[in-house]
Design a protein around this motif. Structure first.
Motif, PDB file in Angstrom:
ATOM      1  N   ASP B  54     -30.853  -4.748  11.500  1.00 38.50           N
ATOM      2  CA  ASP B  54     -29.510  -5.298  11.707  1.00 38.50           C
ATOM      3  C   ASP B  54     -28.493  -4.554  10.861  1.00 38.50           C
ATOM      4  O   ASP B  54     -27.440  -4.114  11.340  1.00 38.50           O
ATOM      5  CB  ASP B  54     -29.493  -6.787  11.318  1.00 38.50           C
ATOM      6  CG  ASP B  54     -29.944  -7.667  12.465  1.00 38.50           C
ATOM      7  OD1 ASP B  54     -30.147  -7.124  13.572  1.00 38.50           O
ATOM      8  OD2 ASP B  54     -30.117  -8.875  12.247  1.00 38.50           O
ATOM      9  N   LYS B 157     -24.480 -11.012  10.473  1.00 42.51           N
ATOM     10  CA  LYS B 157     -25.537 -11.739  11.177  1.00 42.51           C
ATOM     11  C   LYS B 157     -24.981 -12.992  11.835  1.00 42.51           C
ATOM     12  O   LYS B 157     -25.332 -13.337  12.956  1.00 42.51           O
ATOM     13  CB  LYS B 157     -26.657 -12.093  10.192  1.00 42.51           C
ATOM     14  CG  LYS B 157     -27.459 -10.860   9.770  1.00 42.51           C
ATOM     15  CD  LYS B 157     -28.590 -11.232   8.838  1.00 42.51           C
ATOM     16  CE  LYS B 157     -29.447  -9.997   8.564  1.00 42.51           C
ATOM     17  NZ  LYS B 157     -30.492 -10.260   7.572  1.00 42.51           N
ATOM     18  N   LYS B 160     -22.971 -11.961  14.780  1.00 47.26           N
ATOM     19  CA  LYS B 160     -23.848 -11.511  15.857  1.00 47.26           C
ATOM     20  C   LYS B 160     -24.373 -12.712  16.640  1.00 47.26           C
ATOM     21  O   LYS B 160     -24.390 -12.723  17.873  1.00 47.26           O
ATOM     22  CB  LYS B 160     -24.999 -10.709  15.258  1.00 47.26           C
ATOM     23  CG  LYS B 160     -25.920 -10.085  16.280  1.00 47.26           C
ATOM     24  CD  LYS B 160     -27.027  -9.324  15.564  1.00 47.26           C
ATOM     25  CE  LYS B 160     -28.041  -8.796  16.579  1.00 47.26           C
ATOM     26  NZ  LYS B 160     -29.200  -8.210  15.892  1.00 47.26           N
TER      27      LYS B 160
END
Lengths: 192, 396
Positions: B54, B157, B160
């Protein structure tokens, strides 16, 4: 309406099919309101049906609105804005008592909205609409897509109403390609 | 800072992913340990080796954005200024400044941001509003705080996840940036504690590098004073960054409290102004271009009080009064213009303003005199031909 919103509106309108593109010219045509112009070639006139807020200027293009745009204002009355009414639009209101230097500042603000970088290159008195007017040239860096634009505008106040045409296009290729046609349009402009 | 922790440019999905940020590294610190650390005490930020992770993929996106940013017409190409910004970042952040790529951007709003990959953006509107080097250091320290804590990872994150949900609902392809912003705003409140942490880290690092820590809170009191003139405009409407940040009042209060036992330290008003000097004309023009005249008047009042010898600041306030055009504004503009012409280096726009006011009051001879002064000081001004036409019109 800043350029990002405007581009979004253009895209959204095209996607849903509510943008009407209509060829105009060549020859003498009614540009907007009482303004008549003579075109040496055909332009594409964009109309966005049901647009809210309602457009305050006509928008024409040769190669597409994301490239070149000829905006035409006619009959803007005192205390009316030159941009569509939005929350911050009061700063863009025309006032009949405005002098050319104030109108230059008004157009600068309109084109600089949304974070665009505007630089006036030249402003001079000229003949427009068969009387006194102002001609101005500018550079603009469009924030939304980082394109370097060049602009040319004419404006005049008649009977306390603002009339103007402003053309913008990428500095490279597109502006030089169409600027002579725009100059001819400005020279030909009259009021009914 | 009311600064986003991320850069913004890029495609829809990239923007959606980038518009938020949090702190993974921060979780590795106990709160007591954090309270004592300086920016320089943190481990070096290194590029992830696994590009498929990531963080690695996000880093790659940010690098790609930087390539776009480098070509932006809005980048201020002033090696002296960039060198100075780096120097201040090094003072407050130690060796971490080596990993930064600093970009000053021409934008009259107040913002700065830092990305996970070390791209630091600082907008010209923020530079105009800093009174001195200590305030600039507070800003850079805050951004470095996000950087060394790697706040971006958690926010990435989170964004996302949210953008995935947005895509599932069909938001992203249709609404693009707007959808991305809306999605990001949904998680904004989560990140506010990171802003306080970055403020505290910045303040400790300011102290450690010899700056006057009391200047940090003034950034917010100054900005609050500007925004207070428009009761209808919440700070969040000024910039998207404010939506993700704590209230300025809270930040000002915390920073004031954290600096309450400090006294003295380096302020650096003169050195800061010297660095900004080559940009001042453009910054002031851009400020007027915002057409937030109430705010500009407050700003120019503050700046001209700090630097009363300057004619351009008081002349810019005169311009704001004149263009705003409320009752009595012409008289206020007149007073400012006159004051500006009496400085050692009179501002050309003051003479133009005097000419325009005299013209509107039909004082022809005085208008002509002022316009001639303007053209003598600025013979190549873009509006020279227009002003010359005014002179001719009044001398016929």
């Amino acid at each position: 309406m800043n350029i990002r919103n405007w581009l979004s509106m253009v895209l959204a309108s095209l996607l849903v099919g509510c943008a009407l593109v209509q060829p105009v010219g060549p020859g003498e045509i009614s540009a907007r309101g009482r303004m008549l112009v003579t075109l040496d070639k055909a332009w594409n006139k964009f109309e966005f049906s049901g647009q809210n807020p309602a457009p305050v200027s006509a928008m024409w293009t040769q190669d597409g609105l994301t490239l070149d745009v000829l905006r035409i204002w006619s009959g803007i009355k005192s205390d009316e804005a030159i941009l569509p009414k939005e929350s911050e639009a009061s700063s863009f209101n025309f006032r009949a008592a405005m002098q050319p230097d104030e109108l230059l500042a008004l157009f600068e603000a309109a084109y600089a909205t949304g974070g665009n970088k505007y630089k006036l290159v030249k402003a001079e008195p000229t003949t427009f609409l068969n009387g006194s007017g102002t001609r101005f040239e500018f550079f603009m860096d469009r924030k939304a897509d980082n394109v370097k634009l060049q602009g040319l505008g004419y404006f005049a106040v008649r009977n306390n109403e603002l009339h103007a045409i402003v053309f913008t296009a990428p500095r490279l290729a597109f502006f030089p390609r169409h600027v002579q046609s725009v100059e001819k349009i400005a020279v030909s402009a009259t009021l009914r | 800072m009311p600064l986003r922790s991320e850069s913004v440019p890029g495609s829809t999905r990239r923007v959606a992913l980038r518009l938020a940020f949090g702190s993974l590294a921060a979780m590795a610190f106990s709160s007591s340990a954090r309270a004592q650390t300086l920016i320089a005490d943190h481990a070096a930020v290194v590029k992830p080796k696994d590009i498929g992770s990531d963080e690695g993929s996000f880093w790659a996106l940010l690098d790609r954005d930087e390539a776009d940013l480098r070509r932006s017409a809005f980048v201020i190409h002033d090696p002296g200024l960039i060198g100075y910004l780096r120097q201040v970042a090094c003072k407050v952040g130690g060796a971490h400044c080596e990993g930064l790529r600093i970009y000053a951007l021409r934008n009259p709003e107040f913002n700065a941001s830092i990305a996970l990959n070390g791209v630091l953006q600082i907008w010209s509107g923020l530079l105009l509003r800093m009174d001195n080097e200590a305030q600039l250091a507070a800003i850079l320290g805050h951004e470095l705080g996000h950087y060394v804590r790697r706040n971006g990872i958690v926010r990435f994150k989170d964004a996302k996840t949210r953008s995935g949900a947005a895509a599932a609902m069909g938001m992203v392809p249709l609404l693009g940036l707007i959808g991305g912003l809306a999605t990001m705003s949904a998680g904004a409140s989560v990140y506010r504690s990171h802003e306080f942490e970055a403020d505290a880290l910045s303040l400790r690092s300011l102290r450690g590098s010899g700056y006057d820590t009391r200047e940090a809170a003034k950034v917010w009191s100054n900005l609050r004073a500007e925004l207070a003139v428009d009761a209808n405009r919440h700070a969040s409407s000024q910039s998207a960054m404010f939506a993700t940040h704590p209230g300025m009042e809270d930040r000002q209060a915390k920073l004031t409290d954290q600096a309450k036992d400090d006294a003295g330290g380096f302020v650096g008003a003169e050195v800061y102004q010297a660095q900004l000097e080559p940009l001042m004309h453009d910054l002031l023009q851009d400020e007027l271009g915002r057409r937030r005249f109430d705010e500009t008047i407050v700003l120019m009042t503050r700046l001209s009080a700090l630097r009363p010898e300057r004619s351009d600041l008081i002349a810019t306030r005169g311009e704001a009064f004149r263009i705003r055009g409320k009752p009595d504004d012409a008289a206020s503009a007149w007073t400012d213009y006159l004051a500006a012409t009496q400085r050692e280096e009179p501002s050309p726009i003051a003479w133009r303003g005097i000419g325009l006011l005299n013209r509107s009051w039909r004082r022809r001879a005085d208008a002509v005199h002022a316009f001639q002064k303007y053209l003598a000081l600025a013979p190549t001004a873009p509006d020279a031909a227009l002003i010359d036409s005014y002179i001719k019109e009044m001398t016929i």
